[in-house]
Design an enzyme around this catalytic site. Structure first.
Site, mmCIF file in Angstrom:
data_model
loop_
_atom_site.group_PDB
_atom_site.id
_atom_site.type_symbol
_atom_site.label_atom_id
_atom_site.label_comp_id
_atom_site.label_asym_id
_atom_site.label_seq_id
_atom_site.Cartn_x
_atom_site.Cartn_y
_atom_site.Cartn_z
ATOM 1 N N SER A 88 1.067 -1.205 -0.331
ATOM 2 C CA SER A 88 -0.014 0.036 -0.258
ATOM 3 C C SER A 88 0.840 1.325 0.135
ATOM 4 O O SER A 88 1.905 1.872 -0.786
ATOM 5 C CB SER A 88 -0.806 -0.054 1.437
ATOM 6 O OG SER A 88 -2.045 0.435 0.971
ATOM 7 N N ASP A 298 -8.683 -5.386 -5.391
ATOM 8 C CA ASP A 298 -8.645 -4.233 -4.480
ATOM 9 C C ASP A 298 -8.697 -3.316 -5.691
ATOM 10 O O ASP A 298 -9.387 -3.229 -6.890
ATOM 11 C CB ASP A 298 -7.425 -4.046 -4.761
ATOM 12 C CG ASP A 298 -6.475 -2.913 -3.085
ATOM 13 O OD1 ASP A 298 -7.469 -2.222 -2.935
ATOM 14 O OD2 ASP A 298 -5.417 -2.152 -3.515
ATOM 15 N N HIS A 363 -7.004 -6.302 -1.579
ATOM 16 C CA HIS A 363 -5.213 -5.416 -0.677
ATOM 17 C C HIS A 363 -4.153 -5.968 -0.267
ATOM 18 O O HIS A 363 -2.913 -5.723 -0.590
ATOM 19 C CB HIS A 363 -6.195 -4.543 -0.364
ATOM 20 C CG HIS A 363 -4.749 -2.692 -0.412
ATOM 21 N ND1 HIS A 363 -4.533 -1.973 -1.693
ATOM 22 C CD2 HIS A 363 -4.124 -2.629 0.704
ATOM 23 C CE1 HIS A 363 -3.514 -1.204 -1.063
ATOM 24 N NE2 HIS A 363 -3.321 -1.541 1.165
#
Length: 491
Positions: A88, A298, A363
């Site tokens: 991320s 995601d 994610h």
């Protein structure tokens, strides 16, 4: 919660994670930047003046200082190849850290203390790297995945916000003028979540989970309550015995481990900084392998945003993946149930950059696909098989490393190299830039029985053509003498 050796159950008890990346490499988890995890200070007058990082350059320098201290405590690790890995927002952290490590001589606090070690690769999962390009991918990604359509109430408002972002981007003439993030672009995801709100069974508002668009979450969390394991970890790290075992210094460490601290986020404004996308080309051209892997479910850091970013990026004299890009299907092979195989994703490689699309993952890829995710590390380490089936090239990883000697210590290498039965590593370079890329090649007939442990089935690919020529030569020699023998017999 993801790639570590332990997982935590709802009662706060630890259990083994069968898909831990520690089965592939030694792992060090760092709570950074300052103020996160166990790197947080107590809330008291004594520690109120401890500064938090305001920008990514400070984060990178502090991480480099951590490494200096780490290698003083653990000098035995300095000879190991280092891979910086994260997820991320690590799409910002990691390129900044890597750039600082490569240019440590430019920093007075680092140049006289930095030891020599080998930084070999960067591994970024569902990374937030190029805020503008990735923000502009939200609307087309949502349309492609049927999250919105022109019939969705509020769609025109969403389209207007998207166009406002694009106009703002077009007005930026140079990299120097670029802002780290643009509010008009940040508004796109907020509007997307607003127009896709629904009601749950209790008639309460729910929204898309931005980390897995197939899931829902309460408003306004929209994914922050997921996965449930986060609350289990919080409970686990509150246990005094756990903190003692981790040697947490209770004189200064924060009383509670918290997943996200607002003060850290609020300080990180990155004024005057440009996003890490501008650092990637130089890192690639300096010989670092960069691997970007993405779960395809995601939303917040979706596949389209990453692939658009790659195509807009110029490195090695070309923009995006070139015509020489290597494309592979990726399969995960389980040793249970008669070596069951599952399609794991797709892999693209060109000029030191690898993009891995992971099927049916969010994610947080290692959370969703722990065993399969070990194959990502295997791809980074080139410890995979390459199967040629017709014109298709398939990378194969498995829950067990294919080459058990791959992880032997350096002092054992000479002994291992004397073993005639050892599987040979073979370059698959199509050009000079690929000299350091290695795969294990495995040619077999799907219809025939084979043994994965049979080293004779492993063929060195650069010998494959010569062996094939030798086979044909022997065949024709045998055929020639056979014909002579037959004609002699006839006479």
């Amino acid at each position: 919660v993801e790639s570590g050796p332990l997982r935590i159950d709802p009662k706060g008890n630890a259990y083994l994670n069968k898909g831990s990346w520690s089965s592939r490499a030694d792992m060090v988890f760092v709570d950074q930047p300052v103020g996160t995890g166990f790197s947080a200070m107590k809330s008291s007058e004594e520690y109120k003046d401890v500064p938090l990082d305001d920008n990514l350059n400070d984060v990178a320098v502090h991480f480099a200082q951590f490494l200096i201290n780490y290698f003083q405590v653990f000098p035995q690790d300095i000879k190991k190849k280092i891979i910086l890995a994260g997820e991320s927002y690590a799409g910002q952290y990691i390129p900044f850290i890597a750039t600082t490590l490569l240019n440590y001589q430019d920093y007075p606090e680092l140049k006289d203390n930095m030891p020599t070690f080998e930084l070999t690769a960067l591994l970024i999962g569902n990374g937030w790297i190029d805020p503008v390009t990735q923000s502009l991918a939200y609307l087309p990604f949502a349309i492609d995945n049927h999250l919105v359509s022109t019939d969705t109430p509020g769609f025109n408002d969403l389209l207007n916000i998207h166009e406002s972002c694009q106009k703002k981007v077009n007005d930026i003439n140079t990299q120097e003028d670029e802002q780290f993030s643009i509010q008009e672009c940040d508004n796109i995801i907020n509007k997307l979540l607003a127009i896709t709100k629904t009601k749950d069974e209790n008639n309460k508002d729910q929204c898309l989970n931005v980390y897995n668009y197939e899931l829902k979450d309460s408003v306004p969390e929209c994914g922050m309550n997921w996965p449930a394991d986060i609350s289990y970890v919080t409970q686990f790290f509150s246990n005094r015995k756990v903190r003692d075992a981790l040697h947490i210094n209770e004189d200064w460490a924060a009383e509670n481990w918290i997943e996200c601290r607002a003060d850290v986020m609020n300080h990180m404004d990155n004024k005057g900084a440009t996003p890490s996308i501008h650092l990637l080309p130089n890192l690639l051209e300096n010989g670092l392998n960069i691997v970007l892997f993405n779960g395809d479910k995601d939303l917040i850091c979706n596949n389209k945003g990453i692939t658009d970013m790659i195509q807009n990026m110029k490195w090695g004299g070309e923009s995006g993946f070139s015509n020489s890009v290597q494309n592979y299907d990726w399969t995960f092979r389980s040793f249970d149930n008669n070596q069951k195989e599952a399609a794991a994703g797709q892999v693209m490689y060109d000029r030191n950059l690898t993009f891995i699309n992971v099927y049916n993952a969010s994610h947080m890829v290692p959370h969703d696909k722990p065993l399969i995710s070990t194959g990502i590390v295997d791809i980074v380490l080139d410890n995979v098989l390459l199967e040629s089936i017709g014109k298709r090239q398939i990378l194969v990883s498995s829950e067990k490393p294919y080459n058990e000697d791959f992880f032997d210590d350096d002092e054992d290498e000479d002994e291992d190299n004397d073993n005639d039965d050892e599987v040979e590593k073979t370059p698959t370079n199509n050009d000079e830039d690929d000299d350091d890329r290695y795969y294990y090649y495995y040619y077999y007939d799907h219809e025939a029985d084979y043994d994965d442990d049979d080293d004779d089935a492993m063929l060195r690919v650069d010998d494959y053509d010569s062996r094939k020529g030798l086979i044909f030569t022997i065949f024709f020699v045998v055929l020639f003498f056979g014909i002579i023998a037959i004609r002699t017999a006839d006479r």
